[in-house]
Design a protein around this motif. Structure first.
Motif: not given
Length: 83
Positions: A64-71
């Protein structure tokens, strides 16, 4: 028990939170912003998910990329279990 309910129980166990907290966990609950999981709690959750369903949570998170991890939500984890 449904997958989200089982995940809420696992989350309660790894965080040490009470039953009221776990009852408020929904498929839309984000691990980062809503549940405020620490990295050690995510690691413990990954171990519990692997023991219960054979899921490779660290491998999934690595993709996952950073945005996907946060969401990332509890519903996303339930989808991973179902896959």
């Amino acid at each position: 028990m449904d997958t989200v309910g089982e995940l809420a129980g696992m989350l309660r166990h790894v965080t040490g939170e009470d039953e009221r907290w776990a009852a408020a966990v929904t498929p839309q609950s984000r691990l980062e912003d809503d549940l405020r999981l620490e990295s050690v709690e995510v690691a413990a959750l990954g171990a519990a998910m692997h023991a219960r369903w054979g899921v490779d949570l660290p491998g999934y998170l690595a993709g996952l990329d950073l945005d996907q991890l946060v969401d990332l939500t509890v519903g996303d984890l339930a989808g991973l279990v179902a896959a």
